[in-house]
Design an enzyme around this catalytic site. Structure first.
Site, mmCIF file in Angstrom:
data_model
loop_
_atom_site.group_PDB
_atom_site.id
_atom_site.type_symbol
_atom_site.label_atom_id
_atom_site.label_comp_id
_atom_site.label_asym_id
_atom_site.label_seq_id
_atom_site.Cartn_x
_atom_site.Cartn_y
_atom_site.Cartn_z
ATOM 1 N N SER A 141 0.999 -1.147 -0.131
ATOM 2 C CA SER A 141 -0.046 0.128 -0.017
ATOM 3 C C SER A 141 0.846 1.256 0.056
ATOM 4 C CB SER A 141 -0.851 0.158 1.215
ATOM 5 O OG SER A 141 -1.521 1.238 1.417
ATOM 6 N N TYR A 157 -0.744 -0.603 10.611
ATOM 7 C CA TYR A 157 -0.828 -0.978 9.085
ATOM 8 C C TYR A 157 0.111 -0.393 8.504
ATOM 9 C CZ TYR A 157 -2.996 -1.375 4.648
ATOM 10 O OH TYR A 157 -3.332 -1.774 3.281
#
Length: 234
Positions: A141, A157
């Site tokens: 990501s 995350y």
């Protein structure tokens, strides 16, 4: 090596993982649907087969050494590994604000998003090294980019994806003299349960860059981070 190539997608029962399985099947791969939930895995395989895919289920909990080892033993060949399984982690009540980070949340996220990738990759490497054109794609990501620093602050995350990108480069270095090509892919902001289905991109659009990296030519790039537009700053 002759015969149909086999691809394993972890977390393939839904969202981007399922779209990856669909895409690889449409390219002629036999697809192993890796998922830990028996019912969801079976439903995903049934749906893929109904669409004409050559697919089978593979019981796989990326956080379990026993599960991963058993999955590796059950395969007789592997040409593509897509490390897609990942979690966002709990972020209620400041659990992922950096200054109030819940370390249990951090441990849980890292166990799936980082340790899980290493666990699966290392277990599957002996199979991949027997392939003519083995590829590994790590689903990352741009929230893990130290340059872009995109999205909300989700310290567990985002840092897990930064660490995942680091492992992509480390694997690329370690496997430089082999045919195994390893890269990271950023799918973009995709409408899945991960985003509350409130995002502009479809799972198929999110899967596109990973499918490209999964089928790179033998002289393709190694140890890099890509999205649809090209290289992502790290």
């Amino acid at each position: 090596m002759n015969g149909t190539k086999t691809a394993l997608v972890t977390g393939a029962n839904k969202g981007i993982g399922f779209a990856l399985a669909q895409g690889l099947a449409s390219m002629g791969f036999t697809v192993a649907v890796g998922a830990r939930d028996d019912d969801r895995r079976a439903a995903a395989v049934a749906r893929l087969r109904a669409e004409g895919a050559d697919a089978f289920g593979l019981a796989l909990d990326v956080t379990s050494d026993t599960s991963v080892a058993a999955a590796a033993r059950s395969l007789d060949r592997l040409d593509v590994l897509v490390n897609n399984a990942g979690i966002a982690g709990d972020f209620a009540g400041g659990a992922q604000e950096t200054t109030t980070l819940d370390l249990d949340v951090l441990r849980t996220v890292l166990d799936t998003n980082v340790f899980g990738v290493v666990r699966v990759t290392n277990a599957m490497l002996p199979l991949l090294l027997r392939s003519d054109s083995p590829r590994i794609v790590n689903m990352s990501s741009n929230m893990g980019s130290l340059t872009l620093r995109t999205g909300p602050v989700l310290a567990a995350y985002a840092s897990s994806k930064t660490m995942l990108n680091s492992f992509t480069t480390l694997y690329a270095r370690s496997l430089a003299e082999t045919p195994v090509i390893v890269n990271s892919a950023c799918p973009g902001y995709v409408a899945t349960d991960f985003t509350g289905f409130n995002a502009p991109r479809t799972p198929a659009e999110g899967a596109a860059i990973a499918l490209k990296l999964a089928t790179l030519p033998d002289d393709g790039p190694r140890g890099a981070f890509f999205d649809d537009a090209g290289t992502v700053p790290w």
